[in-house]
Scaffold this motif. Sequence first.
Motif, PDB file in Angstrom:
ATOM      1  N   GLY A 343      29.849  31.129 -66.016  1.00  0.00           N
ATOM      2  CA  GLY A 343      29.912  30.038 -65.049  1.00  0.00           C
ATOM      3  C   GLY A 343      28.559  29.447 -64.755  1.00  0.00           C
ATOM      4  N   TYR A 344      27.510  30.239 -64.956  1.00  0.00           N
ATOM      5  CA  TYR A 344      26.152  29.770 -64.704  1.00  0.00           C
ATOM      6  C   TYR A 344      25.519  29.149 -65.947  1.00  0.00           C
ATOM      7  CZ  TYR A 344      26.335  32.301 -60.304  1.00  0.00           C
ATOM      8  OH  TYR A 344      26.683  32.734 -59.042  1.00  0.00           O
ATOM      9  N   ALA A 345      26.143  29.339 -67.089  1.00  0.00           N
ATOM     10  CA  ALA A 345      25.579  28.851 -68.346  1.00  0.00           C
ATOM     11  C   ALA A 345      25.918  27.373 -68.544  1.00  0.00           C
ATOM     12  CB  ALA A 345      26.122  29.675 -69.517  1.00  0.00           C
ATOM     13  N   THR A 346      24.937  26.594 -68.936  1.00  0.00           N
ATOM     14  CA  THR A 346      25.174  25.168 -69.146  1.00  0.00           C
ATOM     15  C   THR A 346      26.141  24.918 -70.292  1.00  0.00           C
ATOM     16  OG1 THR A 346      23.200  25.028 -70.555  1.00  0.00           O
ATOM     17  CG2 THR A 346      22.925  24.531 -68.216  1.00  0.00           C
ATOM     18  N   GLU A 347      26.281  25.873 -71.192  1.00  0.00           N
ATOM     19  CA  GLU A 347      27.178  25.722 -72.331  1.00  0.00           C
ATOM     20  C   GLU A 347      28.614  25.464 -71.903  1.00  0.00           C
ATOM     21  OE1 GLU A 347      28.944  28.459 -76.013  1.00  0.00           O
ATOM     22  OE2 GLU A 347      27.332  29.211 -74.749  1.00  0.00           O
ATOM     23  N   TYR A 348      29.045  26.085 -70.813  1.00  0.00           N
ATOM     24  CA  TYR A 348      30.442  25.982 -70.386  1.00  0.00           C
ATOM     25  C   TYR A 348      30.695  24.825 -69.415  1.00  0.00           C
ATOM     26  CZ  TYR A 348      31.851  30.222 -72.768  1.00  0.00           C
ATOM     27  OH  TYR A 348      32.152  31.141 -73.731  1.00  0.00           O
ATOM     28  N   GLY A 349      29.678  24.303 -68.795  1.00  0.00           N
ATOM     29  CA  GLY A 349      29.848  23.095 -67.989  1.00  0.00           C
ATOM     30  C   GLY A 349      30.307  23.295 -66.561  1.00  0.00           C
ATOM     31  N   MET A 350      30.722  24.511 -66.187  1.00  0.00           N
ATOM     32  CA  MET A 350      31.191  24.702 -64.818  1.00  0.00           C
ATOM     33  C   MET A 350      30.058  24.499 -63.817  1.00  0.00           C
ATOM     34  SD  MET A 350      33.924  25.185 -63.060  1.00  0.00           S
ATOM     35  CE  MET A 350      35.065  25.780 -64.325  1.00  0.00           C
ATOM     36  N   GLU A 351      28.843  24.887 -64.194  1.00  0.00           N
ATOM     37  CA  GLU A 351      27.725  24.728 -63.273  1.00  0.00           C
ATOM     38  C   GLU A 351      27.446  23.257 -62.983  1.00  0.00           C
ATOM     39  OE1 GLU A 351      24.496  23.500 -64.199  1.00  0.00           O
ATOM     40  OE2 GLU A 351      25.240  23.014 -66.195  1.00  0.00           O
ATOM     41  N   SER A 352      27.647  22.391 -63.955  1.00  0.00           N
ATOM     42  CA  SER A 352      27.415  20.967 -63.705  1.00  0.00           C
ATOM     43  C   SER A 352      28.533  20.373 -62.850  1.00  0.00           C
ATOM     44  CB  SER A 352      27.282  20.186 -65.017  1.00  0.00           C
ATOM     45  OG  SER A 352      28.492  20.200 -65.747  1.00  0.00           O
ATOM     46  N   LEU A 353      29.752  20.882 -63.017  1.00  0.00           N
ATOM     47  CA  LEU A 353      30.845  20.446 -62.145  1.00  0.00           C
ATOM     48  C   LEU A 353      30.578  20.877 -60.710  1.00  0.00           C
ATOM     49  CD1 LEU A 353      33.937  21.262 -64.397  1.00  0.00           C
ATOM     50  CD2 LEU A 353      33.101  18.993 -63.799  1.00  0.00           C
ATOM     51  N   LEU A 354      30.050  22.082 -60.541  1.00  0.00           N
ATOM     52  CA  LEU A 354      29.711  22.543 -59.199  1.00  0.00           C
ATOM     53  C   LEU A 354      28.632  21.656 -58.575  1.00  0.00           C
ATOM     54  CD1 LEU A 354      29.902  24.613 -56.908  1.00  0.00           C
ATOM     55  CD2 LEU A 354      28.191  25.993 -58.117  1.00  0.00           C
ATOM     56  N   ARG A 355      27.615  21.320 -59.369  1.00  0.00           N
ATOM     57  CA  ARG A 355      26.536  20.470 -58.840  1.00  0.00           C
ATOM     58  C   ARG A 355      27.055  19.114 -58.391  1.00  0.00           C
ATOM     59  NH1 ARG A 355      23.314  19.059 -62.705  1.00  0.00           N
ATOM     60  NH2 ARG A 355      23.878  20.396 -64.447  1.00  0.00           N
ATOM     61  N   SER A 356      28.054  18.605 -59.090  1.00  0.00           N
ATOM     62  CA  SER A 356      28.561  17.275 -58.739  1.00  0.00           C
ATOM     63  C   SER A 356      29.505  17.299 -57.550  1.00  0.00           C
ATOM     64  CB  SER A 356      29.280  16.659 -59.949  1.00  0.00           C
ATOM     65  OG  SER A 356      30.478  17.345 -60.247  1.00  0.00           O
ATOM     66  N   THR A 357      30.007  18.496 -57.192  1.00  0.00           N
ATOM     67  CA  THR A 357      30.964  18.562 -56.084  1.00  0.00           C
ATOM     68  C   THR A 357      30.345  18.974 -54.763  1.00  0.00           C
ATOM     69  OG1 THR A 357      31.597  20.837 -56.657  1.00  0.00           O
ATOM     70  CG2 THR A 357      32.924  19.057 -57.588  1.00  0.00           C
ATOM     71  N   VAL A 358      29.299  19.794 -54.792  1.00  0.00           N
ATOM     72  CA  VAL A 358      28.770  20.299 -53.519  1.00  0.00           C
ATOM     73  C   VAL A 358      28.244  19.173 -52.630  1.00  0.00           C
ATOM     74  CG1 VAL A 358      28.284  22.633 -54.307  1.00  0.00           C
ATOM     75  CG2 VAL A 358      26.562  20.856 -54.620  1.00  0.00           C
TER      76      VAL A 358
END
Length: 380
Positions: A343-358
Amino acid sequence: MPRTLTDEQRDLVDAIGRFCRSECGTKARRDELTGHGTEPHNQELYAKMAELGWLGIAVPEEYGGSGLGMRDLCLFLEETAYGRAPISGFGTTIISAAAYEKYGSEEQKRKVLAGVVQGRVEAVSMSEPGAGSDVGALVCRAEPVEGGYVVNGQKTWCSNAHIADHILLVARTSRDGSKHDGLTQFMVPTDTEGLKISGIDTMGGREVNDLYFSDCFLPDSAVVGTPGQGWKQLMAGLNLERMMLAALMLGTARRAFDDTVDYVRQREQFGRPIGSFQALKHRIADMATELECARLLLDDVAETIDAEPGRVFPREASMAKLKCTELAKHVTLEGMQMLGGYGYATEYGMESLLRSTVVSTVYGGTSEIQRDIIGKTYGL
């Protein structure tokens, strides 16, 4: 539960899905378009959407748009967010365009609204270092002079100013009356002498800016609407801003949910997919239920607004914004937890989704402000 859409709306949703899969459907392609996530708006992709006629979805036909309603606009926003299309400039553009459409001169309308259809970006500036939720505390001054106004002061958190043609500026032209009186909206070309745009680095990349006005002259023709009535004009646009943010975050939440489900189906620990464990299965069920509730709320409010476009729906629009933004933040946090280290790895993209939602529970009126508005509609 199936969504009730017209044939035209279903065709639009399907077309957006195909476009996003083709143009930005892989992590590598999105990195290419966004400078590895540092630039949330790609003008080349935006121009392609303009050619397809999508950017004018809410622009009146007389200015080259499609003249469609809130439901169609929300569908566009939701599906482009789900498809992770890097077009962050669209939100501020449509919010600004709506103000020009309602209050602008004919010259302003033709310049801005036609530009929207062609793929131009617009920005709107309200916040200041000392005034965020309390818009009535604005102090950036537009002093009346012969032939126009001279602006001095600082604005902040102005999304997309660095890529916009114009900034819809809210400044104080008078201190007579209450704190909400004496505010005026101005159309400010971004190349105006005396305006400096300075980017603010954030966890979401390059999107927001400080604006510095130093003896910046604006002619009388730059006034949008009626001098001193900027507050009332802003209030008339609240439906649009809150619904747009709700739709964007619903699409982002759906993307995070689907990515999470795909992962827990495939990832195995202790000899079986981790999604089969009750601890995760029940959390997935709860998120799916909440997403369905949010979708039904957003669709219902959008249809209500379309049925009575002249009315402001503060309770309903605030409910939609509150529900969808808080849910998006929750779903991405849950997604990060379920993906574990990935979830923290940029490869999977979840971290960028989190950044855009917080940040979504902050901009466009914080969740606390939305709750306060809803409470006031019940006489509290």
